[in-house]
Structures are given as structure tokens and as C-alpha cells.
Write an enzyme that holds these catalytic residues in place. Structure first.
Site, PDB file in Angstrom:
ATOM      1  CG  HIS A 244      68.868  65.437  19.311  1.00  0.00           C
ATOM      2  ND1 HIS A 244      68.303  65.941  20.464  1.00  0.00           N
ATOM      3  CD2 HIS A 244      69.947  64.731  19.683  1.00  0.00           C
ATOM      4  CE1 HIS A 244      69.028  65.530  21.495  1.00  0.00           C
ATOM      5  NE2 HIS A 244      70.021  64.811  21.057  1.00  0.00           N
TER       6      HIS A 244
ATOM      7  CE  LYS B  43      72.812  66.296  25.975  1.00  0.00           C
ATOM      8  NZ  LYS B  43      73.570  65.057  26.283  1.00  0.00           N
TER       9      LYS B  43
ATOM     10  N   GLY C 133      73.559  60.915  23.637  1.00  0.00           N
ATOM     11  CA  GLY C 133      73.841  60.533  22.264  1.00  0.00           C
ATOM     12  C   GLY C 133      75.119  61.174  21.769  1.00  0.00           C
ATOM     13  CB  SER C 134      77.839  60.026  19.585  1.00  0.00           C
ATOM     14  OG  SER C 134      78.400  59.214  20.579  1.00  0.00           O
TER      15      SER C 134
ATOM     16  CG  ASP D 144      69.947  61.100  27.260  1.00  0.00           C
ATOM     17  OD1 ASP D 144      69.738  60.253  26.375  1.00  0.00           O
ATOM     18  OD2 ASP D 144      70.736  62.051  27.110  1.00  0.00           O
TER      19      ASP D 144
ATOM     20  CG  HIS E 168      75.245  66.282  20.996  1.00  0.00           C
ATOM     21  ND1 HIS E 168      74.426  66.912  20.097  1.00  0.00           N
ATOM     22  CD2 HIS E 168      74.524  65.250  21.509  1.00  0.00           C
ATOM     23  CE1 HIS E 168      73.247  66.299  20.074  1.00  0.00           C
ATOM     24  NE2 HIS E 168      73.281  65.286  20.923  1.00  0.00           N
TER      25      HIS E 168
END
Lengths: 333, 333
Positions: free
Chosen positions: B219, B105, B54-55, B110, B57
């Protein structure tokens, strides 16, 4: 106040102790008086380059000490000028027989204390030249400032003049270069949310849920206007239009551009602003020769950004590309 | 919600467009499907190294694409897994005939999507090996995760394995190295304040004025406990004790240490935490061989930090020192 600190009065020293431990291959920190100095200072025959000012703008200035940039930095308490004895000690420590350049941001306390230190050093036979950065187009006078505030151009001046000193520019030539950088650099910033000085424990200003401050200073000083929250595109337009009109920048100019985060803004957002800025400049026929996108001159955890544009000539760009090895900027080594 | 974005649905693409414009000497961004790829990919005869997730990070992962680190990164929407077609396209794009390593990760989405992409690539004759990072000692299972979450060790694994691929380690050797890094890396984080996902518009969790969350996920997933705000010293103690006890690290170990900011925490505070960490490790006879202090694996504008320790051998340290040229990590070039 929620901060990762021990006691407010220890924050600056604790942080510099961490900086020293993390980068002991580059710099060391003297505690009394407090300054950060390049590991191999003084470099014989090289003009020294020093800056300093209140803490809370990290990585500026301590994070810019190292080969190719600053010989020393003098950190004051958070948002508080360093004292003349710090600046004097740092100047004497980096003098390699070729004099020392002071790069000073235009805030009344900084100006006064750097001037006093320069006089003390000159009385001891060390030649000092000073250049004042006053690049913030937002307002003419401000809290703490007569004339314009010194902001983002400081980072670019430190990199370029640090490289020039490394190439053994003599002090008058270094001073002239630094003035040229300052004359050709312009900045403006904005804030979405304020920051809290540890010793104060309260936010430096208040913003409503749907407000932002255009033209904010790096200590939270008031800007040009308080406006409703805008898109990244509108923010980039407002900031860049104010910056471009001021010099003015013209079609055909080449610039070094910096999109700088105020400390609490995610990198994702800074790249969005950079995307808008690049689009705007392209439309005006202005070429971005080099760029920085990230947190370079911050205001603790303030949310927001600033844009700095430096109209750059071949010499500045060549110096920009020279190696630099500091905690905050590193390339070529 | 106050953010420097245009529309929430455009934030990731706009940001990657900015990344591409700012670093066109290093990487490029493909839009459909979306991935970031090293400019000179595929490098013939070199095993590819890919990560993604995911974006939100940043700089992870797009900012770690470049010589000496990742060949490609697959960014999902904010805090959302990338899709198999993105991962497949990126894998095929970086395959130089020596196969591709996926560094994943440990989050359920994912894992599933990287597995599916690996099967698609293998069906096309591209060898893929996958290593899952699950280094967060805070909790065993979590929102989005069976087992431990993957956090800071990912950054170290990407650097070390990227360097190894550059040295032309073959795929089995690269995979074995990556597993060794993951087995020897441990992390834990904490938060002082939450973040807001653009598409949601509300903070991911709530914290009282005098509360912090120990063991937070990247998150905003719940951690071990919610406790009163502590000093930086106590935070460093709590995080490092949990990390050290888990492997366990022992007297005489050498580590690569990372003090990572969650995005909204000033660098000043991260260096304060590093100072405390260095003091604690010294007291336990653990040597910090290399370190990172800054924002490396963030959670938008979350305030807080994490500590990652990797028990490092000579090979890892030597690979760590190899040149790297990415937007987020750069040295030696």
C-alpha cells in the site's frame, strides 16, 4: 530514468535470458543472431509461424513462442526492427519442410527486413509467405509507417494461425487464414502517460497533467488528437466507435475482443474498460465470443489501453480455443 | 490523477463487473454484499478456500477465484479491508459441508474483520479455520500492521491450498498445509515510483528522481530505507539477500520463486530481475523448482517489484502443478 535494468544496451538480452530461464520447458533463446524459438523446433511437416519486431511490447513476441502459437520470434532492440540475419536464422531454424509464415507488423523497417530475410530463405529453398498486419484505425500514415500501423490484431493472428499450423494447415491455407484475420481485425489505442526507451533516457512524448492522446501508436507515435482526460466510459466509446465504424462491424457480428494495457495501467482499470466495451457492444447487437483483458501488446511502461475487435467466423473461434502453451497465453494444456 | 475509471467510488464495482463479464465461465460476482465466487460453489464435500482484502492488488484476489484455487474472494475498497458481512456471506456461499479456510494477509483491519466473520459463521454451524500470512521480511511493524505484513506468499498459499482442497484434503489438513506454506515463504519488495488511490487523488508517497524505496509495502507503506536508484542486479541482490537470510534458506533447498511486478513495471524488467535472481540462487545452491514472473500481487500502478521465495517440499510442488483455472493463473485445463 528509473528502470529495473542493468545497462540500457543489455536490457533486451538480459530480459530474454530471464525469459529463457523461466520457460525452459517451452522455448530457448539463441544469442547470435538473437531469436526465441520453440523448444521442439523444427516440427517436421508443420508450417512454421514467425513474428518479430522491436522489443518493448512484451509479452509480444517472445512471450508467444510455444506450442500452438509462434515457432519463433525475432526481437529487435527496444522499438527497433530486427535485422534480416535474425529473421533468416529463425526461419531456417523452424522450417520443418512445409515452409514458414511471417506475420509482420506494418512498420517500414520491419517490412524491409522481413522481405530481405524472406528472399534469403527462398534462395535457400525454404518457402516463405508473408502477411502484413495493418489494423490501427487511428491514422493513415505515421512515424515509421506508410499506411496503417500494425498493432493488437497481431496477437490474435499469432494465436489463430499458430493453432492452424498445429492442425497442419499447409502454407497457402495458413497464409489465406492470416489474411482473413488481418482483414477482419481493427484496433485503436490511447495513452495517459508516455514511456521512456532505455537507450534514450527521456519520455518519447509529453502529455499535460489533464491531457490524453487518442489513437496513440505503440511506440508513442502521435495519434488522432490530444484531448482532456475522459472517463473510462468515454474512452471506451471513442475507441470502440472508431474501430466499429472502420470495418464496419454490424449488428449480428461475433467478435474476439481484446482490451489491452499499454504496460503501466493496472488490471483494475482494464476490467473497467472491458465492462464499458461489453455494454457498448451489447447495445449494438455485437456478441463477444471470446476475449482477452490484460497486457498483451505493450509499450514499456506507457499508461493507457487499446481495444482490438476481430470479426470472427466459426473457424477462427475454433482455432482460438485450441490449446496454447506459451509464457504469455496458456490454456488447454 | 489520470486513471481509466468513471468515478473513484465506482472503480472497484465497475472493475469487478468487468471481471465477471470477461470470465463468466469461471466465476460470478455478488454485489450486496460484494464478493467473487466460483461458478460451481458450493462444491459438496470440499473444504472452501477464501481470501480477501483491499482492492488495488489485482489479479489478487478476485482473479484467483476458480477451480483449483479460491472458492471466493472478498474485495474491499482500494487498500481498505473488506467488511465482516462480505466475508460471512462468501463463507456461507462456499461451504459445502466440509468447512472453510480463510487465508488472511496480516493487516489489522483484515485480521479483525475476518475474525468477526469467522465467529458469525461458526455461530451458524460452519467450521472456519484461519491462517495469517505474514511473510514480508522488510519491517516488523508498519502502518496498518502489527507484526509483519502479508504479501506475495499469499498467492502461492492460495494456489497450493486451492489444489489441496480440490484433492479433498479435510479442513485440519488444509489448515496445517497452509501454515507450513506460510512458515516457509518470505518476500520483500521495492518501489521506483508510487501509486495513487482513486479516492485520494494524490500519490501515496513521494520519491525523488534518483531515489527508490527498499522494503516497500503493497500500500506504499515505508520500507527499510530510501536509497539511490540501483541496477536490476543490485535490486535482486538486496531483495534476495534479505529474503534468504530470514528463514534462512540453505544450500540444497528447492524453492518456488515469484518475481512480481507492482503494476506499473514492464514485463521486460521483471524478466531482467528474474535472470539476476536465478543467477544468485544458482550460486548459492538453491534450486528454483517452479516460478512465476509477472504481475500477481500489485499496488495499482506502482513501479517496482517484489521477490517471494517459498521453500517447497514434494507435496507443495505436486499441488502447485495441479490444474488451475482462474483469470490470473491458468494451467492444466
Amino acid at each position: 530514468m528509473k528502470k529495473l535494468i542493468n545497462a540500457p544496451e543489455d536490457a533486451v538480452r538480459d530480459s530474454l535470458a530471464g525469459l529463457a530461464l523461466a520457460h525452459m520447458d517451452v522455448l530457448r533463446v539463441f544469442l547470435s543472431p538473437l531469436y526465441v524459438v520453440r523448444l521442439d523446433a523444427p516440427v517436421q511437416g508443420k508450417a512454421g509461424v514467425i513474428s518479430g519486431g522491436g522489443s518493448g511490447h512484451e509479452p509480444m513476441h517472445g512471450g508467444y513462442v510455444g506450442k500452438g502459437m509462434l515457432d519463433a520470434a525475432c526481437p529487435g532492440q527496444v522499438f527497433t526492427s530486427p535485422t534480416p540475419d535474425q529473421i533468416e536464422a529463425a526461419t531456417l531454424a523452424v522450417n520443418g519442410g512445409a515452409g514458414v509464415l511471417h506475420i509482420v507488423k506494418n512498420y517500414s523497417g520491419d517490412i524491409m527486413n522481413f522481405e530481405m530475410a524472406a528472399e534469403l530463405c527462398q534462395a535457400k529453398g525454404v518457402e516463405v509467405r508473408s502477411v502484413v498486419v495493418q489494423d490501427d484505425v487511428a491514422v493513415e500514415n505515421s512515424l515509421y509507417t506508410a499506411g496503417r500501423r500494425g498493432v493488437g490484431t497481431t496477437v490474435l493472428a499469432e494465436k489463430i494461425c499458430g493453432a492452424a499450423a498445429e492442425r497442419r494447415y499447409d502454407l497457402p491455407r495458413l497464409e489465406a487464414l492470416c489474411r482473413r484475420v488481418c482483414e477482419n481485425g481493427r484496433s485503436m489505442g490511447m495513452a495517459l502517460a508516455p514511456c521512456t526507451v532505455p537507450a534514450a533516457g527521456r519520455p518519447t512524448f509529453q502529455l499535460g497533467e489533464d491531457e490524453m492522446e487518442m489513437g496513440i501508436g505503440i511506440h508513442g507515435e502521435p495519434g488522432r488528437e490530444r484531448v482532456p482526460v475522459m472517463s473510462a466510459r468515454e474512452v471506451a466509446e471513442r475507441l470502440s466507435e472508431a474501430v466499429l465504424a472502420d470495418l464496419p462491424f454490424r449488428e449480428g457480428d461475433r467478435v474476439i475482443a481484446m482490451v489491452n494495457g499499454m504496460g503501466g495501467t493496472p488490471l483494475m482499470e482494464l476490467y473497467i474498460v472491458y465492462h464499458e466495451l461489453a455494454r457498448l457492444l451489447k447495445g449494438k447487437g455485437i456478441a463477444i465470443a471470446r476475449r482477452l483483458v490484460g497486457n498483451y501488446i505493450t509499450s514499456l511502461e506507457m499508461a493507457g489501453c487499446s481495444i482490438t475487435l476481430l470479426r470472427a467466423d466459426d473457424e477462427m473461434i475454433s482455432l482460438w480455443d485450441d490449446p496454447v502453451m506459451t509464457p504469455g497465453l496458456r490454456w488447454g494444456v
